[in-house]
Write a protein that holds these residues in place. Structure first.
Motif, PDB file in Angstrom:
ATOM      1  N   SER A 221      43.123  38.498  37.692  1.00 35.92           N
ATOM      2  CA  SER A 221      42.774  39.479  36.533  1.00 35.92           C
ATOM      3  C   SER A 221      41.260  38.854  35.821  1.00 35.92           C
ATOM      4  N   ARG A 222      41.534  37.346  35.867  1.00 39.68           N
ATOM      5  CA  ARG A 222      40.343  36.799  35.431  1.00 39.68           C
ATOM      6  C   ARG A 222      38.907  36.930  35.962  1.00 39.68           C
ATOM      7  N   THR A 223      38.898  37.208  37.354  1.00 39.72           N
ATOM      8  CA  THR A 223      37.846  37.930  38.121  1.00 39.72           C
ATOM      9  C   THR A 223      37.322  39.343  37.948  1.00 39.72           C
TER      10      THR A 223
ATOM     11  N   VAL B 138      48.231  43.515  44.947  1.00 42.81           N
ATOM     12  CA  VAL B 138      48.537  44.999  45.079  1.00 42.81           C
ATOM     13  C   VAL B 138      49.024  45.425  43.753  1.00 42.81           C
ATOM     14  N   ALA B 139      49.979  44.626  43.186  1.00 47.34           N
ATOM     15  CA  ALA B 139      50.613  45.013  41.845  1.00 47.34           C
ATOM     16  C   ALA B 139      49.636  44.975  40.833  1.00 47.34           C
ATOM     17  N   LEU B 140      48.494  44.251  40.603  1.00 41.35           N
ATOM     18  CA  LEU B 140      47.483  44.213  39.918  1.00 41.35           C
ATOM     19  C   LEU B 140      46.540  45.647  40.046  1.00 41.35           C
ATOM     20  N   GLY B 141      46.429  45.734  41.096  1.00 47.03           N
ATOM     21  CA  GLY B 141      45.475  47.310  41.406  1.00 47.03           C
ATOM     22  C   GLY B 141      46.331  48.239  41.119  1.00 47.03           C
ATOM     23  N   SER B 142      47.665  48.321  41.430  1.00 50.05           N
ATOM     24  CA  SER B 142      48.316  49.537  40.987  1.00 50.05           C
ATOM     25  C   SER B 142      48.280  49.745  39.582  1.00 50.05           C
ATOM     26  N   LEU B 143      48.621  48.446  38.913  1.00 48.00           N
ATOM     27  CA  LEU B 143      48.860  48.512  37.304  1.00 48.00           C
ATOM     28  C   LEU B 143      47.346  49.119  36.874  1.00 48.00           C
TER      29      LEU B 143
ATOM     30  N   GLN C 100      60.963  32.052  39.545  1.00 46.84           N
ATOM     31  CA  GLN C 100      60.436  32.766  40.496  1.00 46.84           C
ATOM     32  C   GLN C 100      59.523  33.841  40.670  1.00 46.84           C
ATOM     33  N   GLY C 101      59.842  34.658  39.792  1.00 43.10           N
ATOM     34  CA  GLY C 101      58.991  35.902  39.401  1.00 43.10           C
ATOM     35  C   GLY C 101      57.709  35.579  38.741  1.00 43.10           C
ATOM     36  N   ARG C 102      57.704  34.484  37.987  1.00 41.79           N
ATOM     37  CA  ARG C 102      56.427  34.008  37.221  1.00 41.79           C
ATOM     38  C   ARG C 102      55.410  33.401  38.405  1.00 41.79           C
ATOM     39  N   ILE C 103      55.953  33.089  39.538  1.00 43.74           N
ATOM     40  CA  ILE C 103      54.744  32.707  40.670  1.00 43.74           C
ATOM     41  C   ILE C 103      53.844  33.923  40.737  1.00 43.74           C
ATOM     42  N   CYS C 104      54.569  35.122  40.905  1.00 43.69           N
ATOM     43  CA  CYS C 104      53.785  36.213  41.346  1.00 43.69           C
ATOM     44  C   CYS C 104      53.051  36.521  39.946  1.00 43.69           C
ATOM     45  N   TRP C 105      53.625  36.709  38.804  1.00 43.45           N
ATOM     46  CA  TRP C 105      53.026  36.922  37.601  1.00 43.45           C
ATOM     47  C   TRP C 105      51.638  36.219  37.475  1.00 43.45           C
ATOM     48  N   ASN C 106      51.784  34.645  37.769  1.00 45.04           N
ATOM     49  CA  ASN C 106      50.636  34.077  37.718  1.00 45.04           C
ATOM     50  C   ASN C 106      49.462  34.177  38.490  1.00 45.04           C
ATOM     51  N   PHE C 107      50.028  34.780  39.761  1.00 47.89           N
ATOM     52  CA  PHE C 107      48.694  35.245  40.588  1.00 47.89           C
ATOM     53  C   PHE C 107      48.191  36.391  40.039  1.00 47.89           C
ATOM     54  N   ALA C 108      49.019  37.337  39.555  1.00 43.84           N
ATOM     55  CA  ALA C 108      48.166  38.506  38.866  1.00 43.84           C
ATOM     56  C   ALA C 108      47.372  38.198  37.701  1.00 43.84           C
ATOM     57  N   GLU C 109      47.913  37.534  36.881  1.00 45.74           N
ATOM     58  CA  GLU C 109      47.118  36.619  35.779  1.00 45.74           C
ATOM     59  C   GLU C 109      45.755  36.045  36.182  1.00 45.74           C
ATOM     60  N   GLY C 110      45.973  35.346  37.143  1.00 46.73           N
ATOM     61  CA  GLY C 110      44.735  34.509  37.943  1.00 46.73           C
ATOM     62  C   GLY C 110      43.865  35.536  38.601  1.00 46.73           C
TER      63      GLY C 110
ATOM     64  N   PRO D 245      36.006  42.612  35.825  1.00 49.46           N
ATOM     65  CA  PRO D 245      34.688  42.701  34.825  1.00 49.46           C
ATOM     66  C   PRO D 245      35.363  42.413  33.285  1.00 49.46           C
ATOM     67  N   THR D 246      34.573  42.441  32.591  1.00 49.82           N
ATOM     68  CA  THR D 246      35.065  41.781  31.229  1.00 49.82           C
ATOM     69  C   THR D 246      35.865  42.921  30.468  1.00 49.82           C
ATOM     70  N   ALA D 247      34.846  44.014  30.606  1.00 49.46           N
ATOM     71  CA  ALA D 247      35.499  45.302  29.750  1.00 49.46           C
ATOM     72  C   ALA D 247      36.727  45.777  30.229  1.00 49.46           C
ATOM     73  N   THR D 248      37.243  45.415  31.761  1.00 54.29           N
ATOM     74  CA  THR D 248      38.591  45.873  31.889  1.00 54.29           C
ATOM     75  C   THR D 248      39.341  44.777  31.623  1.00 54.29           C
ATOM     76  N   ARG D 249      39.020  43.459  31.568  1.00 57.36           N
ATOM     77  CA  ARG D 249      40.124  42.360  31.360  1.00 57.36           C
ATOM     78  C   ARG D 249      40.419  42.286  29.659  1.00 57.36           C
ATOM     79  N   LYS D 250      39.630  43.007  28.830  1.00 56.35           N
ATOM     80  CA  LYS D 250      39.952  43.192  27.631  1.00 56.35           C
ATOM     81  C   LYS D 250      41.037  44.173  27.089  1.00 56.35           C
ATOM     82  N   ARG D 251      41.050  45.037  28.029  1.00 58.34           N
ATOM     83  CA  ARG D 251      42.246  45.876  27.863  1.00 58.34           C
ATOM     84  C   ARG D 251      43.492  45.477  28.546  1.00 58.34           C
ATOM     85  N   LEU D 252      43.650  44.191  28.948  1.00 51.28           N
ATOM     86  CA  LEU D 252      44.921  43.608  29.408  1.00 51.28           C
ATOM     87  C   LEU D 252      45.541  42.851  28.389  1.00 51.28           C
TER      88      LEU D 252
END
Length: 504
Positions: free
Chosen positions: A102-104, A63-68, A90-100, A106-113
């Motif tokens: 993001s790998r899925t 949800v956080a990634l979608g909102s971003l 503890q916050g890194r766990i949620c951050w790692n999920f968002a980063e993970g 589209p390439t154009a979207t990921r390049k802007r992260l």
């Protein structure tokens, strides 16, 4: 934010890790339910309580990634998503999920992260006008002051440090109002009803969506239906299997102590204290003393009395050493009402339920009249032989005057509540419970009291009974300790001829 848009976005992501890594994300029914409730237009705070391992952090990270990225229907410029956690790790766990996740994308979207790991965990999105950021903030409320998040996630809120956690929560929620943001508060159960996370779940408030997967108290740890209730993800193939959870329950039951308490708190999502070293009795140790088939009232009875102050509960315990039967009753003044008092003490309508069950009553106006209360409670054992009235020495003058006034004649035993007398009484009480010498009917009053009763230790390892929280009511536990400990001493001395109580 839009629930349909959130579900559509989430189910286009792929699982970043675990046995199903690479598979498309499929939301379980309980996850769809939470997204639907949290994303409603009239909701500003959504609270989810569920057992460990049910992907609540992964769900909130998606949800956080979608909102971003602005995929949830929120097109505000310079969106700010904040993940609050007890610690940076503890916050890194949620951050790692968002980063993970993001790998899925589209390439154009990921390049802007842009991903930053120092000095702060952040993800910046340069698309859609730029300036959108997701950041992790540990539980230091001052670090969140001045922010204006559009979405705040409070991860494992039930286990933040009290003062710093409350500061961060207040800072985040006050900032949300600037931009009409939402807060997702997710966690396994907090240890007690007074915790801020428990209040979010218990108090009916406008603009708050609540979803709690918590079984009824007092059930066996390996009860299948309650395990499934606390772990709906296991039914949907998320996290641990039901078989594994049951095996862990049986292992925890066999080991007892902290293993069993931790299983109840984290896997069964029960509100039990994770502190086991200094509790008087754990929840399971007390449950072993409860029975629907009470032993008879045979032999002499020991009466334990804990007299409360003007705002406190007064409690009396009746203990028959010969059979191990224990009966406990509590009394509050009638003002404020039991419901209002329960709200102030952070236990909701628990006092009202105790009254309905016959375990708690009211007497007097703003204070409990001592003499009238003694007469009322001792009528419960009218005709019984009393071998001792055991009372706190701190209240000796007040209780002595009331006893003289009512004309009660019975052997009096005065005990201190410090490390000397208290240490002996606590140990004798615990030993009697472990030896099966204490039997009580299922009592919400006693369960509540033992949940709040802890033992302080001096340098010589002596014990003293104390409250786990300032608004806790341990009077019923204190009265039980006095009565059972004296009963144990009587048994150890080989019995004592009981004296019949005489009314002048």
């Amino acid at each position: 934010m839009n629930a349909a848009a959130a579900i559509t976005f989430l189910e286009k992501l792929r699982v970043p890790e675990g046995p199903k890594a690479g598979d498309l994300l499929r939301l379980a029914p309980f996850q769809r339910q939470f997204i639907g409730g949290a994303m409603s237009d009239d909701i500003s705070v959504a609270a989810l309580s569920i057992g460990r391992g049910n992907a609540k952090t992964a769900l909130s990270a998606g949800v956080a990634l979608g909102s971003l990225l602005g995929r949830l229907g929120d097109k505000q410029p310079k969106r700010e998503v904040v993940i609050g956690a007890r610690t940076r790790d503890q916050g890194r766990i949620c951050w790692n999920f968002a980063e993970g996740f993001s790998r899925t994308l589209p390439t154009a979207t990921r390049k802007r992260l842009i991903f930053r790991r120092a000095p702060r965990l952040e993800i910046e999105f340069e698309g859609d006008g730029g300036g959108h950021v997701l950041r992790v903030i540990p539980a230091d409320g001052k670090s969140a002051l001045g922010g204006a998040p559009t979405l705040a996630i409070l991860d494992e809120r039930g286990h933040w440090e009290k003062d710093k956690g409350d500061q961060l929560e207040h800072a985040l929620l006050s900032g949300l109002g600037k931009r009409g943001g939402k807060a997702l508060i997710i966690s396994t159960s907090a240890p007690d009803d007074a915790h801020a996370f428990s209040r979010w779940l218990d108090d009916d408030q406008p603009g708050v969506y609540r979803q709690e997967h918590r079984p009824a108290p007092g059930l066996p740890a390996d009860d299948l239906d309650s395990i499934m209730l606390a772990n709906p993800g296991a039914i949907a193939g998320i996290g641990a299997s039901i078989e594994w959870l049951q095996a862990q329950a049986r292992r925890a039951i066999a080991r007892g102590g902290s293993a069993l308490t931790s299983y109840r708190l984290y896997n069964r999502n029960e509100r039990v204290s994770g502190e086991t070293r200094d509790v008087l009795l754990t929840v399971d140790e007390w449950l072993n003393c409860e029975t629907a088939d009470l032993p008879p009232r045979e032999g002499a009875v020991v009466v334990g009395i804990d007299l409360g102050g003007s705002a406190s509960m007064s409690a009396v315990a009746f203990y028959w050493p010969q059979t191990g039967r224990l009966e406990v009753h509590g009394t509050f003044p009638s003002r404020p009402s039991l419901l209002d008092r329960g709200q102030a003490d952070g236990v909701g309508d628990r006092y009202v339920e105790m009254d309905r069950r016959g375990e708690l009553s009211t007497l007097g106006d703003q204070t409990v009249p001592v003499a009238a209360w003694l007469v009322a409670v001792l009528r419960n054992i009218e005709g019984q032989q009393i071998t001792a009235l055991v009372m706190d020495r701190y209240k000796q003058s007040e209780l002595g005057e009331a006893i003289d006034k009512t004309g009660i004649r019975a052997p009096l035993v005065w005990r201190g509540q410090g490390f000397r007398d208290g240490g002996e009484d606590c140990e004798r009480f615990r030993r009697s419970c472990f030896d099966g010498r204490v039997r009580s009917k299922p009592s919400l009053l006693l369960r509540s009291a033992f949940a709040d009763a802890v033992c302080l230790r001096d340098p010589a390892n002596n014990l003293k009974l104390a409250k786990a929280r300032s608004t806790g009511r341990i009077d019923a536990a204190a009265a039980s300790v006095l009565a059972v400990a004296e009963g144990a001493r009587i048994i150890g001395r080989g019995g004592k001829k009981a004296s019949a109580m005489v009314w002048a």
